[in-house]
Design an enzyme around this catalytic site. Structure first.
Site, PDB file in Angstrom:
ATOM      1  N   HIS A   1      38.285  48.317  23.634  1.00  0.00           N
ATOM      2  CA  HIS A   1      39.586  48.247  24.320  1.00  0.00           C
ATOM      3  C   HIS A   1      40.628  49.053  23.547  1.00  0.00           C
ATOM      4  O   HIS A   1      41.420  49.794  24.138  1.00  0.00           O
ATOM      5  CB  HIS A   1      40.071  46.792  24.396  1.00  0.00           C
ATOM      6  CG  HIS A   1      39.231  45.896  25.245  1.00  0.00           C
ATOM      7  ND1 HIS A   1      38.548  44.809  24.739  1.00  0.00           N
ATOM      8  CD2 HIS A   1      38.968  45.905  26.570  1.00  0.00           C
ATOM      9  CE1 HIS A   1      37.912  44.186  25.708  1.00  0.00           C
ATOM     10  NE2 HIS A   1      38.133  44.828  26.839  1.00  0.00           N
TER      11      HIS A   1
ATOM     12  N   GLY B   1      40.811  40.932  28.398  1.00  0.00           N
ATOM     13  CA  GLY B   1      41.068  40.267  27.125  1.00  0.00           C
ATOM     14  C   GLY B   1      39.835  40.108  26.259  1.00  0.00           C
ATOM     15  O   GLY B   1      38.818  40.764  26.486  1.00  0.00           O
TER      16      GLY B   1
HETATM   17  P1  AMP Z   1      36.960  44.457  30.246  1.00  0.00           P
HETATM   18  O1  AMP Z   1      37.998  43.745  29.440  1.00  0.00           O
HETATM   19  O2  AMP Z   1      35.567  44.218  29.772  1.00  0.00           O
HETATM   20  O3  AMP Z   1      37.145  44.286  31.722  1.00  0.00           O
HETATM   21  O4  AMP Z   1      37.188  46.007  29.957  1.00  0.00           O
HETATM   22  C1  AMP Z   1      38.442  46.595  30.116  1.00  0.00           C
HETATM   23  C2  AMP Z   1      38.283  48.087  29.960  1.00  0.00           C
HETATM   24  O5  AMP Z   1      37.752  48.372  28.665  1.00  0.00           O
HETATM   25  C3  AMP Z   1      37.305  48.683  30.980  1.00  0.00           C
HETATM   26  O6  AMP Z   1      37.803  49.931  31.417  1.00  0.00           O
HETATM   27  C4  AMP Z   1      36.048  48.856  30.168  1.00  0.00           C
HETATM   28  O7  AMP Z   1      35.211  49.897  30.638  1.00  0.00           O
HETATM   29  C5  AMP Z   1      36.622  49.203  28.801  1.00  0.00           C
HETATM   30  N1  AMP Z   1      35.635  48.924  27.756  1.00  0.00           N
HETATM   31  C6  AMP Z   1      34.937  47.765  27.587  1.00  0.00           C
HETATM   32  N2  AMP Z   1      34.076  47.899  26.558  1.00  0.00           N
HETATM   33  C7  AMP Z   1      34.225  49.164  26.086  1.00  0.00           C
HETATM   34  C8  AMP Z   1      33.603  49.907  25.035  1.00  0.00           C
HETATM   35  N3  AMP Z   1      32.649  49.387  24.275  1.00  0.00           N
HETATM   36  N4  AMP Z   1      34.009  51.177  24.833  1.00  0.00           N
HETATM   37  C9  AMP Z   1      34.979  51.737  25.605  1.00  0.00           C
HETATM   38  N5  AMP Z   1      35.602  51.083  26.618  1.00  0.00           N
HETATM   39  C10 AMP Z   1      35.222  49.816  26.849  1.00  0.00           C
END
Ligand code: AMP
Length: 282
Positions: free
Chosen positions: A37, A31
């Protein structure tokens, strides 16, 4: 967009879709959604008929209680963002829903469980693997989407799904950045306004390291120079910088010509832990 907190309801819904031959893509998140995301959701919609997103702040992957407590949460905003995006079903389970049905599994990550993130965040990947396994087991997606920013996490999940023989295709999507190069992250909103500009130096340090390698510096020299570079931009604090094989993530002691490496960094700023990486061809 359909929103549900209940696993059983989600499964019933998925079963109906599956019966009509729909291909299902999954985007797991914690989230506080941002454009990084959303890029995963766009990729998922490109490849699938139905996109399921999850928002769940997974307590068991936080190795520090305070980090879990301050982690940004804004479910209402996330729902509004996803209403306008390409998400068909949003799953926002409770802890009870996720952890009560969790299998007591142990995972074997090999070297991935010892280096970089694993070395600095004990238990982190066990928590990640358990929750991703639980989501995959519940949803049984055809495809799941992850970001390059968390490359080691991706490799860990890849190993877990292979070891557990889970029939899901994993797709790695590029890191989305702010205009100044800072990798988008939910944690960025925890940075003070005063120190936010300094955070751009994280990406700056990776590009600097890439240039040094191209000019023929050794791994040792690059590591030293990156540490010096980061120390110039107070209050940035370096936790680790590694040059690793982009496929295996095994840290390199020397660099060969014409080979792909990933440069990985973790820093602290305002008590916030930020990670980033870039791939380069030497
Ligand atoms: P998180 O909500 O931070 O656990 O991330 C959920 C997913 O989004 C994970 O697969 C992350 O690697 C991806 N994600 C987070 N930040 C980025 C970003 N800046 N660019 C691309 N994917 C991202």
């Amino acid at each position: 967009m359909k929103i549900t907190e209940k696993g059983k309801e989600l499964q019933r819904h998925i079963q109906d879709l599956r019966n009509t031959g729909k291909k299902i893509g999954l985007v797991p998140t914690m989230g506080a959604l941002h454009q990084g995301h959303l890029s995963l959701f766009k990729n998922a919609k490109r490849d699938n008929d139905i996109v399921i997103g999850t928002v769940f702040v997974n307590r068991i992957q936080f190795n520090k209680k305070e980090d879990f407590e301050v982690y940004p949460r804004d479910l209402e905003k996330d729902k509004a963002i996803l209403e306008d995006a390409v998400c068909d079903i949003l799953f926002t389970p409770s802890e009870e829903e996720m952890y009560a049905g969790m299998k007591d599994l142990t995972f074997e990550f090999g070297h991935l469980g010892e280096i970089m993130e694993a070395a600095h965040r004990p238990g982190h990947f066990e928590g990640v693997a358990k929750i991703v396994h639980r989501f995959f087991d519940l949803i049984k997606p055809d495809t799941a989407y992850f970001g390059q920013k968390d490359l080691q996490q991706f490799k860990v999940i890849e190993k877990m799904t292979k070891d557990m023989k889970m029939p899901v295709d994993l797709i790695l999507c590029p890191t989305i950045r702010e205009d100044d190069g800072l990798a988008m992250s939910s944690r960025n909103q925890l940075l003070s306004k005063e120190n936010r500009p300094v955070a751009a130096k994280i990406y700056g340090s990776l590009n600097y390291a890439g240039d040094l390698l191209q000019f023929g510096d050794s791994v040792e020299q690059v590591k030293k120079k990156v540490a010096e570079f980061i120390s110039k931009f107070k209050p940035l604090e370096l936790e680790y910088f590694e040059i690793a094989d982009s496929e295996t993530l095994i840290p390199a002691k020397t660099v060969q010509n014409n080979k792909e490496y990933v440069l990985c960094i973790a820093v602290f700023l305002d008590g916030v832990r930020l990670i980033d990486n870039i791939t380069i061809i030497s």
